[in-house]
Design an enzyme around this catalytic site. Structure first.
Site, PDB file in Angstrom:
ATOM      1  CE  LYS A  27      -6.030  -3.428  23.349  1.00 32.09           C
ATOM      2  NZ  LYS A  27      -6.097  -3.042  24.471  1.00 32.09           N
ATOM      3  CB  SER A 158       0.770  -4.551 -14.882  1.00 31.29           C
ATOM      4  OG  SER A 158       0.195  -6.080 -15.657  1.00 31.29           O
ATOM      5  CG  HIS A 161      -8.577 -11.197 -18.318  1.00 32.26           C
ATOM      6  ND1 HIS A 161      -9.705 -11.283 -18.959  1.00 32.26           N
ATOM      7  CD2 HIS A 161      -8.335 -12.536 -17.655  1.00 32.26           C
ATOM      8  CE1 HIS A 161     -10.215 -12.379 -19.096  1.00 32.26           C
ATOM      9  NE2 HIS A 161      -9.719 -13.350 -19.077  1.00 32.26           N
ATOM     10  CG  HIS A 163      -3.463 -13.261 -15.243  1.00 34.67           C
ATOM     11  ND1 HIS A 163      -4.053 -11.683 -14.564  1.00 34.67           N
ATOM     12  CD2 HIS A 163      -2.283 -13.009 -15.159  1.00 34.67           C
ATOM     13  CE1 HIS A 163      -3.034 -11.084 -14.237  1.00 34.67           C
ATOM     14  NE2 HIS A 163      -1.920 -11.541 -14.913  1.00 34.67           N
ATOM     15  CG  PHE A 312       3.620  -0.356   4.896  1.00 35.44           C
ATOM     16  CD1 PHE A 312       3.782  -0.029   3.230  1.00 35.44           C
ATOM     17  CD2 PHE A 312       2.782   0.199   4.968  1.00 35.44           C
ATOM     18  CE1 PHE A 312       3.103   0.439   1.845  1.00 35.44           C
ATOM     19  CE2 PHE A 312       2.003   0.993   4.189  1.00 35.44           C
ATOM     20  CZ  PHE A 312       2.083   1.516   2.927  1.00 35.44           C
ATOM     21  CG  MET A 313       6.258  -7.192   5.321  1.00 39.30           C
ATOM     22  SD  MET A 313       6.308  -7.916   6.964  1.00 39.30           S
ATOM     23  CE  MET A 313       4.807  -8.612   7.183  1.00 39.30           C
ATOM     24  CD  GLU A 317       7.662  -5.033   9.845  1.00 39.91           C
ATOM     25  OE1 GLU A 317       6.806  -5.092  10.345  1.00 39.91           O
ATOM     26  OE2 GLU A 317       8.332  -4.438  10.040  1.00 39.91           O
ATOM     27  CD  GLN A 323       5.222  -5.370  14.840  1.00 37.73           C
ATOM     28  OE1 GLN A 323       4.790  -5.106  13.786  1.00 37.73           O
ATOM     29  NE2 GLN A 323       4.608  -5.828  15.423  1.00 37.73           N
TER      30      GLN A 323
END
EC number: 2.7.7.12
Length: 348
Positions: A27, A158, A161, A163, A312-313, A317, A323
């Protein structure tokens, strides 16, 4: 205990670690980084794209005019088969070990503007068959064959395509060694493969179930770390990709397409993720008893609140433990309720 309101920790038996669940934090307002959504104007064929049919790659080789899957050696491999062994260490705190292997790239389709959820079931089945073929071929010589797909620039891809990559190594990587230990211990203590028992429990409980069919189920695991992380599990005991029956391969193509359509529909964007298959080790392990293993695939998507806000870790973390802000049950319910017609095809 209202899990969606109070923080608590959950145990991950597959990794023998814990995750902190703090659902109330979802929240909080967000003023952090916003990601760029993936481009919608990817050309179907580009002569300058090294993964396209007929294009020239970095090493000067020209791709064939392939019409289905296409596998070639990675032009910048992290593992090479003829790497020398390091010298013996003079101290236990400075150890090194040999690492040989091969790295391959596998194109799913000749068109750059397609992703797996937009491919036909027959085309996805062809990808599965090639995965199983590569697993058996490389597994004849190497202990571990890691098939993985990084989808989207947010996950380090990068090239747009469609893969994946296949890395085969002479050693068991950290995650493989960890899962080998925990699954072996569970079978020894409980008499049933861990993930076979887990699949049966989740099929019965249904609160974390996303999609299922007669051979497979997809759940947001009880111990999930990433917001919309999922675990793809077979219903029967099977150790390796190449052990799947014809029917199981067909139903795998179906459930993959259903899951990935839901992922794309969540924020109406080509959903980024890293995914990979884990199965019993091979090479010298083919002669050993590996019945503690159960084939499975992990999907790790980073998106949290929208197509532009990711998880984001960092901080806690990296320095303490994983978390998450959204409970696995909330994530599963949201994914489960999404339509199974792709938003791009629905618009048409």
């Amino acid at each position: 205990f209202p899990y969606a309101e109070h923080q608590h920790t959950r145990y991950n038996p597959l990794r023998d670690d814990w995750v902190l669940v703090s659902a109330h934090r979802v929240k909080r307002p967000w003023q952090g980084q916003l990601e760029k959504p993936p481009p919608e104007d990817v050309p179907r064929w580009d002569p300058n794209n090294p993964l396209c049919p007929g294009a020239t790659r970095a090493n000067g080789e020209v791709n064939p005019q392939y019409e289905g899957t296409f596998v070639f050696p990675n032009d910048f491999p992290a593992l090479q088969p003829d790497a020398p062994e390091p010298a013996e260490s003079d101290h236990p705190l400075f150890r090194a070990a040999a690492a040989q292997g091969v790295c391959k790239v596998m194109c799913f389709h000749p068109w750059s503007d397609l992703t797996l959820p937009l491919m036909s079931l027959a085309e996805i089945r062809a990808v599965i068959d090639k995965w199983a073929e590569l697993s058996a071929e490389l597994g004849a010589s190497y202990s571990w064959v890691q098939i993985f797909e990084n989808k989207g620039a947010m996950m380090g891809c990068s090239n747009p395509h469609p893969h994946c990559q296949v890395w085969a190594s002479s050693f068991l990587p950290n995650e493989a060694r960890l899962e080998d230990r925990t699954q072996r211990q569970h079978l020894s203590q409980h008499g049933v493969p861990m993930l076979l028992e887990y699949a049966e429990q989740e099929a019965h409980r249904k609160e974390r179930l996303v999609v299922e069919n007669e051979d497979w189920l997809v759940v947001v695991p009880y111990w999930a770390t990433w917001p919309y992380q999922t675990l793809l599990l077979p219903r029967r005991h099977v150790c390796r990709l190449q052990d799947l029956s014809e029917g199981e391969r067909d139903s795998l193509a179906s459930i993959m397409k259903r899951l990935l359509i839901k992922y794309d529909n969540l924020f109406e964007v080509s959903f980024p993720y890293s995914m990979g298959w884990h199965g019993a080790p091979m090479g010298p392990f083919l002669e050993e008893d590996c019945k503690h293993w159960q084939l499975h695939a992990h999907y790790y998507p980073p998106l949290l609140r929208s197509a532009t806000v990711r998880k984001f870790m960092v901080g806690y973390e990296m320095l303490a433990q994983a978390q998450r802000d959204l409970t696995p049950e909330q994530a599963a319910e949201r994914l489960r309720s999404l339509p199974e017609v792709h938003y791009k095809q629905k618009a048409k």
